[in-house]
Design a protein around this motif. Structure first.
Motif: not given
Length: 560
Positions: A27-31, A70-72, A124-135, A153-161
């Motif tokens: 699955y691909c999420v393109e932001v 590709i960010a990751g 990554v650990k299961r409570h981590d938050q990481k900046r991958i690319g710009k998000h 969950a990927i954080s975007t300006s329109q809400g989480f994916i």
């Protein structure tokens, strides 16, 4: 105030595999201009169409064409249907991979086997938050059949994916490596969840998956009933929680255990990293099992390998085990799509040898969310849009019905096909267009080949209509026939009863060459193709068959 330009940043969500099929998840999420890849799995071919194919991976064409964006690559757990295609992807693109420590160990092992270097694997650990690319990407713990699985969950300006992963609700005593956390997904709704993507493979099951996924109570009954018999248990190595249940149950019944395959032994060694160990006094070597009446032999593997191995054991085709009719066989593995034929053959082999077969997977649910599990995640995150993923089309529809039961409108539920793109702008769905024509990438042995299916088509022809080989020798100068024709067939007809075919095909070869020479149009390749076409038309009209036809014109220098 939200950034207006950021709100205009497009979000595109699409799948390169995993929709309307079982396996091959990607699955691909393109932001904006960045692509986040979630999962990279394989699937096994249908048993009627396998034709020697080992497995199938997604079509990577779009990712190769956009590899600089590709960010990751995020792998949520160590199962083949979500990580088996990684080496084939990483041979064509270089991108950072994010996974749990245990999954990362599996990935590194595969990369080493495939001689793939220069790939960064981030643990990554299961409570981590990481900046991958710009998000920002948030990893939250879920309960699955392997340790350290997570949703993201990927954080975007329109809400989480939000991609929930293959989770279940299980509140019984679990180690930290398996315990899920649903408080984090509930927090996402404070910022707003634009899209929730959820696994559909268990969407036809009512209620919760737990505790019906547990094998321990059923296996305990078997150990009690067959107290003084050897028990052989087949299990997929990637069903880690199930393996731990089997081992722990054996220990509680004071049964000795043989870890028969190297895969199982490697797995147990890896599990030491999360604190799971087996007392050495419980384990026995293979040379001891013929002298212990109540040993439990665990046979691990993946796909067809584990079923074939068990068949070999039951047929006494292995050197280190003497199988007898007193032995008990426990099938603790579900029948995966694509291995049905091997599974049936395994059962036949067991019954022929007089062994007793107990198929546990018929009474145990797989570790995928059932309807009430799905509802819980929907309730926790309150998404604006809902996308069912992972599974055959009927399961995607059943998953969509779960959302309908929770008062979602049809316009909020998006059922996609592979290659179809859901585009969001300003927090609204703008389109769901089919933008990619995808082809399965077929894997035969260790390499991918023939996405157009040419080789596969040849195998299909050979398996149904056979082959005809035509050979003839001509003088390289005069082009006169000096040897042959010779006609050989395999899998076409019994030539003893059809000599006229041999005669007629020979005449076609001779006449075609003579006419080409007479008309001064002779060319070796063109003439061979003309012979093939004429013979194919003749055979189709005469016997209704379309075999593979191989024509050879050997030009011989008679002056030497």
């Amino acid at each position: 105030m939200p950034n207006i330009s950021a709100l205009h940043e497009k979000i595109r969500i699409f799948s390169l595999g995993g929709l309307d099929e079982d396996g091959k998840n990607m699955y691909c999420v393109e932001v904006g201009n960045q692509i986040y890849i979630i999962e990279a799995g394989i699937k096994f071919p249908d048993e009627k169409e396998s034709l020697g194919i080992e497995y199938i991976v997604p079509d990577f064409t779009y990712l190769i064409e956009n590899k600089n964006r590709i960010a990751g690559i995020i792998i949520t757990h160590a199962h083949d249907d979500v990580m088996g295609a990684l080496p084939y992807l990483c041979k064509q693109i270089k991108a950072d991979i994010y996974s749990s420590p245990l999954t990362a160990k599996c990935i590194r092992r595969v990369m080493k086997e495939e001689n793939i270097r220069d790939i960064q694997i981030h643990e990554v650990k299961r409570h981590d938050q990481k900046r991958i690319g710009k998000h920002k990407v948030i990893f939250f713990p879920i309960t699955h059949s392997v340790p350290e699985a997570f949703g993201i969950a990927i954080s975007t300006s329109q809400g989480f994916i939000v991609y929930s992963g293959e989770f279940i609700e299980d509140y019984t005593s679990l180690s930290d490596a398996y315990r899920g956390d649903f408080t984090t997904p509930a927090q996402f709704r404070n910022e707003g969840v634009l899209v929730l993507m959820q696994d559909s493979k268990g969407a036809d099951c009512t209620g919760h998956t737990a505790p019906y996924h547990r094998i321990a109570p059923h296996f305990a009954n078997i150990l009690e009933k067959y107290e003084n018999k050897r028990i052989f248990v087949s299990v997929y190595t990637q069903s880690v929680f199930r393996i731990q249940e089997l081992i722990d149950t054996c220990i509680s019944f004071n049964r000795k255990i043989l870890l028969y395959t190297e895969e199982l032994r490697s797995l147990i060694k890896d599990l030491e990293d999360i604190g799971y160990t087996i007392p050495s006094s419980v384990l026995v070597d293979v040379n001891q099992i013929d002298h212990i009446s109540n040993v439990v032999v665990l046979i691990g593997g993946t796909g067809k390998a584990v079923t074939n191995l068990l068949s070999n054991i039951c047929n006494n085709e292995v050197d280190d085990i003497d199988f007898t009719s007193e032995d008990v066989i426990v099938l603790a593995t579900p029948v995966l799509p694509g291995v049905e034929r091997e599974f049936k053959q395994m059962e036949n082999d067991i019954y022929k040898e007089g062994g007793e077969v107990i198929q546990l997977d018929k009474v145990i649910r797989s570790v995928h969310p059932s309807q009430e599990d799905l509802k819980m995640m929907i309730f926790a995150t309150r998404p604006k849009y809902y996308i069912p993923v992972k599974g055959e089309y009927r399961k995607l529809v059943m998953n969509a019905n779960v959302a309908l039961d929770m008062d979602f409108s049809p316009s909020q539920i998006i059922i996609l096909d592979n290659g179809q793109v859901a585009t969001f702008e300003n927090k609204k769905l703008k389109s769901c267009a089919m933008e990619m024509e995808l082809h399965d990438n077929l894997i035969d042995g260790k390499e991918g080949w023939d996405m157009a299916g040419v080789v596969l088509k040849d195998r299909e022809i050979l398996s149904t209509d056979g082959v005809m080989i035509l050979a003839i020798g001509i003088d390289s100068e005069t082009k006169k026939i000096i040897n042959g024709p010779d006609v050989q067939t395999r899998g076409l007809v019994y030539l003893k009863d059809a000599d006229y075919l041999n005669t007629d095909v020979s005449k076609i070869m001779e006449q075609t060459i003579e006419e080409a020479v007479k008309n001064k149009t002779y060319n070796n390749l063109d003439t061979r193709n003309e012979i093939r076409d004429k013979v194919a038309k003749y055979l189709s009209n005469k016997i209704g068959k379309k075999p593979m036809i191989l024509s050879v014109i050997l030009e011989i220098n008679t002056q030497q």
